[in-house]
Design an enzyme around this catalytic site. Sequence first.
Site, PDB file in Angstrom:
ATOM      1  N   GLU A 136      19.481 -15.690  -9.206  1.00 36.16           N
ATOM      2  CA  GLU A 136      20.905 -16.039  -9.267  1.00 36.16           C
ATOM      3  C   GLU A 136      21.602 -15.776  -7.936  1.00 36.16           C
ATOM      4  O   GLU A 136      21.684 -14.622  -7.504  1.00 36.16           O
ATOM      5  CB  GLU A 136      21.598 -15.220 -10.362  1.00 36.16           C
ATOM      6  CG  GLU A 136      23.085 -15.481 -10.471  1.00 36.16           C
ATOM      7  CD  GLU A 136      23.766 -14.586 -11.488  1.00 36.16           C
ATOM      8  OE1 GLU A 136      24.918 -14.890 -11.867  1.00 36.16           O
ATOM      9  OE2 GLU A 136      23.171 -13.572 -11.893  1.00 36.16           O
ATOM     10  N   ASP A 171      25.309 -19.767 -12.269  1.00 36.49           N
ATOM     11  CA  ASP A 171      26.549 -19.087 -12.639  1.00 36.49           C
ATOM     12  C   ASP A 171      27.713 -19.865 -12.024  1.00 36.49           C
ATOM     13  O   ASP A 171      27.890 -19.872 -10.803  1.00 36.49           O
ATOM     14  CB  ASP A 171      26.523 -17.642 -12.136  1.00 36.49           C
ATOM     15  CG  ASP A 171      27.690 -16.827 -12.655  1.00 36.49           C
ATOM     16  OD1 ASP A 171      28.850 -17.277 -12.506  1.00 36.49           O
ATOM     17  OD2 ASP A 171      27.459 -15.733 -13.208  1.00 36.49           O
ATOM     18  N   GLN A 197      25.945 -19.737 -16.784  1.00 36.93           N
ATOM     19  CA  GLN A 197      26.963 -18.745 -17.121  1.00 36.93           C
ATOM     20  C   GLN A 197      28.334 -19.225 -16.662  1.00 36.93           C
ATOM     21  O   GLN A 197      28.435 -20.009 -15.712  1.00 36.93           O
ATOM     22  CB  GLN A 197      26.639 -17.391 -16.477  1.00 36.93           C
ATOM     23  CG  GLN A 197      25.379 -16.754 -17.048  1.00 36.93           C
ATOM     24  CD  GLN A 197      25.043 -15.433 -16.390  1.00 36.93           C
ATOM     25  OE1 GLN A 197      25.296 -15.230 -15.191  1.00 36.93           O
ATOM     26  NE2 GLN A 197      24.459 -14.520 -17.138  1.00 36.93           N
ATOM     27  N   GLU A 233      29.986 -14.779 -19.306  1.00 32.59           N
ATOM     28  CA  GLU A 233      29.872 -13.570 -18.498  1.00 32.59           C
ATOM     29  C   GLU A 233      31.162 -13.395 -17.697  1.00 32.59           C
ATOM     30  O   GLU A 233      31.235 -13.735 -16.520  1.00 32.59           O
ATOM     31  CB  GLU A 233      28.658 -13.635 -17.569  1.00 32.59           C
ATOM     32  CG  GLU A 233      28.373 -12.278 -16.931  1.00 32.59           C
ATOM     33  CD  GLU A 233      27.205 -12.295 -15.962  1.00 32.59           C
ATOM     34  OE1 GLU A 233      26.239 -11.565 -16.215  1.00 32.59           O
ATOM     35  OE2 GLU A 233      27.272 -13.032 -14.969  1.00 32.59           O
TER      36      GLU A 233
END
Length: 252
Positions: A136, A171, A197, A233
């Site tokens: 990530e 993300d 996310q 998140e």
Amino acid sequence: MRFSASLGFLFTEHTFCNAIRAAKRAGFDAVECHWPYHTPAAEVKSVLDETGLPMLGLNTVRGSEGENGLSALVGRESEARAAIDQALAYAADLHTPNIHVMAGSAIGDAAHRCFVDNLSYACKQAAKQGATILIEPLNRYDAPDYFLQGSEQAVAIINEVGMSNLKLMFDCYHLQIMEGDLTRRLERLLPVTGHIQIASVPYRSEPDQGELNYAHIFRMLEEWGYKEPIGAEYKPAIDTVAGLDWLRTLTA
């Protein structure tokens, strides 16, 4: 759309096991976490069975205080691989499919080689239990010295490792801050994406705030046929339950 509650940020007023129960009551379809190792896996598995929620993912440990992972740190290979083994063993007990291998703060060619070697090890070990390794990119404001700072760097590493169970953690919060053009980027990278996310930008609060139009992103993901739960998140502005209107309004 289906959603997973990231217990690193959501329902943190509860114990870890009770946070899983709270996520179920709130209507989430799954849970994920950062570092669950303080709770015995057998206890967590019991609550997952009770609620029917899968645990989608967890992270390798961050290392010593102030560190943000170990796998790109030259000279720390034995610790990094011990952290990978720990995460895989815990994930196996929970039937968790995704392990995020954290790189840590590093720079340069030696760090790149170290990360690639540790990811190759992680992927080979993960393949034995049918698990996926995730990497990530983190943004330069929240993690200014983090080794992995962009999607192109991540994709290049995925290609270099060359293992089918190494995927990108996309993300939206981090990648919007660093790169933008999120809809086109997400469509292009979806084939190498293992998990998505969400959080608002720039404040990392509920996804119905800030500069990103998640209703549009969710519609596009449905159009592209994406079926997996999306990880929520974010840091609640007040508390988790008070900010959950987005589960209804963004998917109407």
